[in-house]
Design a protein around this motif. Structure first.
Motif, short mmCIF file in Angstrom:
data_model
loop_
_atom_site.label_atom_id
_atom_site.label_comp_id
_atom_site.label_asym_id
_atom_site.label_seq_id
_atom_site.Cartn_x
_atom_site.Cartn_y
_atom_site.Cartn_z
N MET A 1 -2.12 4.88 -4.63
CA MET A 1 -2.48 3.87 -3.57
C MET A 1 -2.87 2.49 -4.39
O MET A 1 -3.41 2.44 -5.11
CB MET A 1 -3.44 4.38 -2.72
CG MET A 1 -3.31 5.22 -1.73
SD MET A 1 -4.53 5.28 -0.24
CE MET A 1 -4.75 3.94 0.22
N ARG A 2 -2.35 1.32 -3.63
CA ARG A 2 -2.90 -0.04 -4.01
C ARG A 2 -3.79 -0.32 -3.22
O ARG A 2 -3.75 -0.30 -1.67
CB ARG A 2 -1.63 -0.63 -4.15
CG ARG A 2 -0.83 -0.47 -5.26
CD ARG A 2 0.04 -1.81 -5.33
NE ARG A 2 0.98 -1.84 -6.47
CZ ARG A 2 2.25 -1.14 -6.53
NH1 ARG A 2 2.94 -0.83 -5.33
NH2 ARG A 2 3.02 -1.45 -7.64
N TYR A 3 -4.79 -1.01 -3.55
CA TYR A 3 -5.97 -1.69 -2.75
C TYR A 3 -5.87 -3.00 -2.87
O TYR A 3 -5.99 -3.63 -4.01
CB TYR A 3 -7.48 -1.01 -3.09
CG TYR A 3 -7.28 0.47 -2.94
CD1 TYR A 3 -7.80 1.02 -1.77
CD2 TYR A 3 -6.93 1.43 -3.88
CE1 TYR A 3 -7.87 2.24 -1.57
CE2 TYR A 3 -7.11 2.59 -3.91
CZ TYR A 3 -7.42 3.28 -2.57
OH TYR A 3 -7.56 4.64 -2.42
N GLY A 4 -5.93 -3.90 -1.82
CA GLY A 4 -6.07 -5.32 -1.94
C GLY A 4 -7.19 -5.85 -1.42
O GLY A 4 -7.88 -5.12 -0.83
N VAL A 5 -7.50 -7.11 -1.48
CA VAL A 5 -8.78 -7.68 -1.43
C VAL A 5 -8.45 -9.02 -0.72
O VAL A 5 -7.38 -9.98 -1.33
CB VAL A 5 -9.75 -7.82 -2.39
CG1 VAL A 5 -9.31 -8.78 -3.32
CG2 VAL A 5 -11.02 -8.34 -1.80
N THR A 6 -9.12 -9.52 0.34
CA THR A 6 -9.11 -10.85 0.91
C THR A 6 -10.56 -11.35 1.22
O THR A 6 -11.30 -10.50 1.28
CB THR A 6 -8.30 -11.20 2.07
OG1 THR A 6 -8.40 -12.41 2.24
CG2 THR A 6 -8.81 -10.49 3.15
N GLY A 7 -11.08 -12.45 1.12
CA GLY A 7 -12.38 -12.68 1.12
C GLY A 7 -12.93 -13.97 1.17
O GLY A 7 -12.11 -15.21 0.52
N GLY A 30 -10.56 4.86 -13.23
CA GLY A 30 -9.50 5.10 -14.23
C GLY A 30 -8.15 4.52 -13.54
O GLY A 30 -8.07 3.93 -12.65
N SER A 31 -7.07 4.98 -14.23
CA SER A 31 -5.81 4.55 -13.99
C SER A 31 -5.41 4.74 -12.42
O SER A 31 -4.41 4.04 -12.07
CB SER A 31 -4.77 5.01 -14.90
OG SER A 31 -4.74 6.74 -14.91
N ALA A 32 -6.12 5.59 -11.91
CA ALA A 32 -5.50 5.79 -10.40
C ALA A 32 -5.88 4.59 -9.52
O ALA A 32 -5.19 4.66 -8.36
CB ALA A 32 -6.27 7.11 -9.88
N LEU A 33 -6.88 3.91 -9.93
CA LEU A 33 -7.11 2.59 -9.18
C LEU A 33 -6.24 1.36 -9.52
O LEU A 33 -6.05 1.00 -10.69
CB LEU A 33 -8.63 2.28 -9.43
CG LEU A 33 -8.94 1.00 -8.85
CD1 LEU A 33 -8.83 1.19 -7.32
CD2 LEU A 33 -10.48 0.63 -9.28
N VAL A 111 -0.65 -8.42 0.96
CA VAL A 111 -0.69 -7.29 1.90
C VAL A 111 0.54 -6.35 1.90
O VAL A 111 0.24 -5.29 1.87
CB VAL A 111 -0.86 -7.87 3.57
CG1 VAL A 111 -0.69 -6.99 4.45
CG2 VAL A 111 -2.31 -8.75 3.65
N ASP A 112 1.54 -7.08 1.55
CA ASP A 112 2.92 -6.38 1.35
C ASP A 112 2.77 -5.42 0.53
O ASP A 112 3.42 -4.58 0.22
CB ASP A 112 4.10 -7.28 1.34
CG ASP A 112 4.47 -7.76 2.70
OD1 ASP A 112 3.51 -7.53 3.59
OD2 ASP A 112 4.92 -9.04 2.64
N ARG A 113 2.03 -5.66 -0.62
CA ARG A 113 1.97 -4.77 -1.83
C ARG A 113 0.82 -3.90 -1.85
O ARG A 113 0.75 -3.31 -2.93
CB ARG A 113 1.83 -5.73 -3.06
CG ARG A 113 2.96 -6.83 -3.39
CD ARG A 113 2.72 -7.38 -4.72
NE ARG A 113 2.79 -6.72 -5.82
CZ ARG A 113 3.75 -6.18 -6.62
NH1 ARG A 113 5.06 -6.33 -6.01
NH2 ARG A 113 3.64 -5.45 -7.59
N CYS A 114 -0.22 -3.68 -0.90
CA CYS A 114 -1.13 -2.87 -0.85
C CYS A 114 -1.19 -1.81 0.34
O CYS A 114 -0.25 -2.18 1.36
CB CYS A 114 -2.39 -3.35 -0.87
SG CYS A 114 -2.92 -4.52 0.77
N ASP A 115 -1.91 -0.80 0.19
CA ASP A 115 -1.82 0.44 1.20
C ASP A 115 -2.80 0.35 1.92
O ASP A 115 -3.25 0.83 3.01
CB ASP A 115 -1.81 1.66 0.28
CG ASP A 115 -0.60 1.95 -0.56
OD1 ASP A 115 0.58 1.93 0.10
OD2 ASP A 115 -0.57 2.01 -1.75
N HIS A 116 -4.23 -0.60 1.53
CA HIS A 116 -5.33 -0.68 2.21
C HIS A 116 -5.81 -1.91 1.44
O HIS A 116 -6.01 -2.44 0.66
CB HIS A 116 -6.50 0.43 1.80
CG HIS A 116 -7.61 0.69 2.62
ND1 HIS A 116 -7.78 1.43 3.56
CD2 HIS A 116 -8.73 -0.34 2.81
CE1 HIS A 116 -8.80 1.20 4.21
NE2 HIS A 116 -9.40 0.23 3.65
#
Length: 157
Positions: A1-7, A30-33, A111-116
């Motif tokens: 999973m990829r996690y994105g941020v905006t703020g 770790g590398s899972a993030l 957003v297009d590159r993340c899952d959450h």
């Protein structure tokens, strides 16, 4: 999973701690993030630093070439340099006029590159095209889950 941020670029007292505490609870180490950030001042740099400190991989999405030169906050340019250097991927949006189009394109690409998506956001309308509210609206339109991280009653400047 990829996690994105905006703020927001300026975070009132307590908001950064709230966001980091949440990320510590819910994100793998770790590398899972894999984190995706535009590396703007404030929430974006906070999340990118968290990802790298947790041993994760960072993907950067920049609004335009030379974006780093627009960072004027105290130490934000140096933090940008320290964060972009270890990024495994750096995508740069085509130069746009006005610059706000670059912010919007970068936010949508993120957003297009993340899952959450994590939104360190007060829930108020964007103050300019491509602001946090616009990115959150785009994520919701695309069906990307969004977690808003804010403390009730706290107002940004």
């Amino acid at each position: 999973m990829r996690y994105g941020v905006t703020g927001h670029r300026v975070l009132p007292a307590g908001i950064a701690d709230c966001a980091v505490a949440h990320w510590r609870r819910v994100l793998p180490a770790g590398s899972a993030l894999v984190g995706v950030s535009c590396l703007a001042e404030g929430a974006d740099q906070l999340f990118a630093a968290f990802v790298l400190a947790a041993g994760g991989r960072l993907e950067a999405v920049l609004p335009w070439a030379g974006y780093a030169d627009s960072l004027t906050g105290d130490g934000s340019r140096a933090r940008f340099d320290d964060l972009v250097r270890p990024a495994t991927t750096v995508l740069t949006m085509p130069d746009a006029t006005p610059r706000e189009r670059g912010f919007l394109a970068a936010g949508q690409t993120l957003v297009d590159r993340c899952d959450h998506l994590f939104a360190v956001w007060d829930g108020q309308p964007a103050r300019g095209v491509g602001g946090t509210a616009d990115v959150v609206a785009y994520a919701k339109q695309r069906g990307c889950p969004v977690t808003v991280l804010w403390i009730d009653g706290v107002r940004r400047a």
